[in-house]
Design a protein around this motif. Structure first.
Motif, PDB file in Angstrom:
ATOM      1  N   ARG A 113       0.820  -1.213   0.000  1.00 57.01           N
ATOM      2  CA  ARG A 113       0.000   0.000   0.000  1.00 57.01           C
ATOM      3  C   ARG A 113       0.849   1.256   0.000  1.00 57.01           C
ATOM      4  NH1 ARG A 113      -5.423  -0.261   1.077  1.00 57.01           N
ATOM      5  NH2 ARG A 113      -6.151  -2.328   1.661  1.00 57.01           N
ATOM      6  N   ASN A 114       0.321   2.283  -0.640  1.00 52.86           N
ATOM      7  CA  ASN A 114       0.923   3.601  -0.606  1.00 52.86           C
ATOM      8  C   ASN A 114      -0.197   4.615  -0.436  1.00 52.86           C
ATOM      9  OD1 ASN A 114       2.618   5.734  -0.693  1.00 52.86           O
ATOM     10  ND2 ASN A 114       3.028   5.620  -2.888  1.00 52.86           N
ATOM     11  N   PRO A 115      -0.326   5.263   0.693  1.00 49.44           N
ATOM     12  CA  PRO A 115       0.541   5.167   1.868  1.00 49.44           C
ATOM     13  C   PRO A 115       0.326   3.845   2.587  1.00 49.44           C
ATOM     14  CG  PRO A 115      -1.324   6.572   2.365  1.00 49.44           C
ATOM     15  CD  PRO A 115      -1.439   6.207   0.912  1.00 49.44           C
ATOM     16  N   PRO A 116       1.339   3.435   3.370  1.00 43.21           N
ATOM     17  CA  PRO A 116       1.237   2.145   4.063  1.00 43.21           C
ATOM     18  C   PRO A 116       0.104   2.157   5.090  1.00 43.21           C
ATOM     19  CG  PRO A 116       3.405   3.165   4.398  1.00 43.21           C
ATOM     20  CD  PRO A 116       2.585   4.117   3.614  1.00 43.21           C
ATOM     21  N   LEU A 117      -0.335   0.938   5.440  1.00 48.37           N
ATOM     22  CA  LEU A 117      -1.326   0.831   6.500  1.00 48.37           C
ATOM     23  C   LEU A 117      -0.711   1.349   7.796  1.00 48.37           C
ATOM     24  CD1 LEU A 117      -2.934  -2.666   5.908  1.00 48.37           C
ATOM     25  CD2 LEU A 117      -3.998  -0.453   5.602  1.00 48.37           C
ATOM     26  N   GLU A 118      -1.571   1.797   8.674  1.00 49.97           N
ATOM     27  CA  GLU A 118      -1.108   2.324   9.947  1.00 49.97           C
ATOM     28  C   GLU A 118      -0.292   1.289  10.703  1.00 49.97           C
ATOM     29  OE1 GLU A 118      -4.485   3.482  12.231  1.00 49.97           O
ATOM     30  OE2 GLU A 118      -5.291   4.720  10.627  1.00 49.97           O
ATOM     31  N   ARG A 119       0.507   1.799  11.591  1.00 49.50           N
ATOM     32  CA  ARG A 119       1.239   0.934  12.511  1.00 49.50           C
ATOM     33  C   ARG A 119       0.234   0.090  13.293  1.00 49.50           C
ATOM     34  NH1 ARG A 119       5.983   2.206  16.511  1.00 49.50           N
ATOM     35  NH2 ARG A 119       5.306   0.892  18.211  1.00 49.50           N
ATOM     36  N   ILE A 120       0.583  -1.151  13.523  1.00 55.18           N
ATOM     37  CA  ILE A 120      -0.347  -2.032  14.220  1.00 55.18           C
ATOM     38  C   ILE A 120       0.196  -2.419  15.582  1.00 55.18           C
ATOM     39  CG2 ILE A 120      -1.251  -3.007  12.095  1.00 55.18           C
ATOM     40  CD1 ILE A 120       0.409  -5.531  12.877  1.00 55.18           C
ATOM     41  N   ALA A 121      -0.695  -2.802  16.445  1.00 51.03           N
ATOM     42  CA  ALA A 121      -0.281  -3.321  17.731  1.00 51.03           C
ATOM     43  C   ALA A 121       0.237  -4.732  17.519  1.00 51.03           C
ATOM     44  CB  ALA A 121      -1.460  -3.319  18.701  1.00 51.03           C
ATOM     45  N   SER A 122       1.287  -5.101  18.194  1.00 56.60           N
ATOM     46  CA  SER A 122       1.886  -6.408  17.964  1.00 56.60           C
ATOM     47  C   SER A 122       1.124  -7.547  18.627  1.00 56.60           C
ATOM     48  CB  SER A 122       3.343  -6.406  18.431  1.00 56.60           C
ATOM     49  OG  SER A 122       3.398  -6.078  19.797  1.00 56.60           O
ATOM     50  N   GLN A 123       0.117  -7.212  19.446  1.00 59.08           N
ATOM     51  CA  GLN A 123      -0.653  -8.297  20.044  1.00 59.08           C
ATOM     52  C   GLN A 123      -1.516  -8.963  18.979  1.00 59.08           C
ATOM     53  OE1 GLN A 123      -1.249  -5.074  20.750  1.00 59.08           O
ATOM     54  NE2 GLN A 123      -3.414  -4.658  20.704  1.00 59.08           N
ATOM     55  N   SER A 124      -2.049 -10.097  19.326  1.00 59.99           N
ATOM     56  CA  SER A 124      -2.842 -10.897  18.397  1.00 59.99           C
ATOM     57  C   SER A 124      -4.035 -10.117  17.864  1.00 59.99           C
ATOM     58  CB  SER A 124      -3.315 -12.154  19.126  1.00 59.99           C
ATOM     59  OG  SER A 124      -4.217 -12.852  18.331  1.00 59.99           O
ATOM     60  N   ILE A 125      -4.284 -10.232  16.580  1.00 59.06           N
ATOM     61  CA  ILE A 125      -5.441  -9.635  15.928  1.00 59.06           C
ATOM     62  C   ILE A 125      -6.475 -10.742  15.758  1.00 59.06           C
ATOM     63  CG2 ILE A 125      -6.245  -8.452  13.859  1.00 59.06           C
ATOM     64  CD1 ILE A 125      -4.254  -6.804  15.508  1.00 59.06           C
ATOM     65  N   LYS A 126      -7.717 -10.450  16.128  1.00 59.48           N
ATOM     66  CA  LYS A 126      -8.767 -11.459  16.059  1.00 59.48           C
ATOM     67  C   LYS A 126      -8.859 -12.042  14.635  1.00 59.48           C
ATOM     68  CE  LYS A 126     -13.560 -12.289  17.122  1.00 59.48           C
ATOM     69  NZ  LYS A 126     -14.809 -11.756  17.600  1.00 59.48           N
ATOM     70  N   GLY A 127      -8.858 -13.363  14.543  1.00 59.54           N
ATOM     71  CA  GLY A 127      -8.956 -14.033  13.247  1.00 59.54           C
ATOM     72  C   GLY A 127      -7.620 -14.249  12.560  1.00 59.54           C
ATOM     73  N   PHE A 128      -6.526 -13.799  13.182  1.00 55.51           N
ATOM     74  CA  PHE A 128      -5.186 -13.965  12.618  1.00 55.51           C
ATOM     75  C   PHE A 128      -4.272 -14.592  13.659  1.00 55.51           C
ATOM     76  CE2 PHE A 128      -7.003 -10.846   9.909  1.00 55.51           C
ATOM     77  CZ  PHE A 128      -6.354 -10.940   8.698  1.00 55.51           C
ATOM     78  N   LYS A 129      -3.288 -15.343  13.191  1.00 61.86           N
ATOM     79  CA  LYS A 129      -2.290 -15.868  14.111  1.00 61.86           C
ATOM     80  C   LYS A 129      -0.927 -15.327  13.691  1.00 61.86           C
ATOM     81  CE  LYS A 129      -1.207 -20.065  11.630  1.00 61.86           C
ATOM     82  NZ  LYS A 129      -0.860 -21.446  11.710  1.00 61.86           N
ATOM     83  N   ARG A 130      -0.076 -15.161  14.655  1.00 66.31           N
ATOM     84  CA  ARG A 130       1.269 -14.665  14.399  1.00 66.31           C
ATOM     85  C   ARG A 130       2.149 -15.826  13.969  1.00 66.31           C
ATOM     86  NH1 ARG A 130       4.288 -10.135  17.599  1.00 66.31           N
ATOM     87  NH2 ARG A 130       6.383 -10.419  16.825  1.00 66.31           N
ATOM     88  N   CYS A 131       2.971 -15.587  12.962  1.00 60.71           N
ATOM     89  CA  CYS A 131       3.833 -16.618  12.403  1.00 60.71           C
ATOM     90  C   CYS A 131       5.211 -16.005  12.182  1.00 60.71           C
ATOM     91  CB  CYS A 131       3.238 -17.098  11.084  1.00 60.71           C
ATOM     92  SG  CYS A 131       4.183 -18.392  10.319  1.00 60.71           S
ATOM     93  N   ILE A 132       6.230 -16.731  12.582  1.00 62.22           N
ATOM     94  CA  ILE A 132       7.595 -16.220  12.449  1.00 62.22           C
ATOM     95  C   ILE A 132       8.354 -17.092  11.462  1.00 62.22           C
ATOM     96  CG2 ILE A 132       9.751 -15.792  13.676  1.00 62.22           C
ATOM     97  CD1 ILE A 132       7.989 -15.257  16.170  1.00 62.22           C
ATOM     98  N   ASP A 133       8.987 -16.439  10.494  1.00 61.39           N
ATOM     99  CA  ASP A 133       9.804 -17.127   9.503  1.00 61.39           C
ATOM    100  C   ASP A 133      11.230 -17.193  10.045  1.00 61.39           C
ATOM    101  OD1 ASP A 133      11.197 -18.050   7.315  1.00 61.39           O
ATOM    102  OD2 ASP A 133      10.444 -16.534   5.932  1.00 61.39           O
TER     103      ASP A 133
END
Length: 183
Positions: A113-133
């Motif tokens: 996106r341009n402009p980028p999406l807003e900064r997000i909170a690093s805590q879990s977002i409902k319906g999404f899981k955090r994944c680390i590569d």
């Protein structure tokens, strides 16, 4: 009198919903820059991984279709940012046990996106899981529960680099492909 009250209330709710929809550009159900993702909603502007072809991409972007499908195509400047398409190659089709007819289909879509999406909170977002590569420590991913939408997030600043549209988990399982994050 009661009927009039209910009609007025219904009209008020309907009007408020329409106002929110119009005021947010149709994104009234966004939360911290994240789109609601009902199961199977992994398309970017009508282009869907494992369904759309390079010809579909060419039509959507109003460009000339190339007869030879490359591994990737882009980035293309589009309204709201830039987009790159990745296609299923013959080698990948063999590796993933995919039908030869799948070669040349869109495999994943990276939208910046341009402009980028807003900064997000690093805590879990409902319906999404955090994944680390493990291979790239600069980013982490927030992946929808069905796997069809992911956000690549820069560590430290928690800024979204890319929206990633990819096959949903049911399609991934058909391909004999095992990944927890993104493609």
């Amino acid at each position: 009198m009661a009927k009039l009250f209910y009609r007025f209330g219904f009209a008020l709710v309907l009007g408020a919903t329409a106002f929110i929809f119009m005021a947010t550009g149709g994104q009234g159900n966004r939360r911290a820059g994240f789109a609601a993702t009902p199961a199977g909603r992994n398309a970017w502007r009508g282009i869907t991984p494992l369904q759309s072809t390079s010809a579909d991409v060419a039509r959507a972007l109003s460009i000339t279709a190339d007869s030879n499908v490359a591994e990737s195509d882009g980035p293309f400047k589009v309204d709201g940012g830039e987009v790159t398409f990745y296609y299923l190659t013959a080698d990948q089709a063999k590796l993933y046990h995919a039908s030869p007819s799948m070669v040349g289909r869109v495999f994943s879509i990276y939208f910046k996106r341009n402009p980028p999406l807003e900064r997000i909170a690093s805590q879990s977002i409902k319906g999404f899981k955090r994944c680390i590569d493990d291979m790239d420590k600069r980013y982490y991913y927030l992946v929808s529960m069905d796997g069809g939408l992911a956000y690549q997030v820069r560590r430290g600043g928690d800024e979204i680099e890319y929206e990633i549209y990819q096959p949903v988990r049911a399609d991934i399982q058909k391909l004999k492909l095992n990944t927890a994050c993104v493609f």
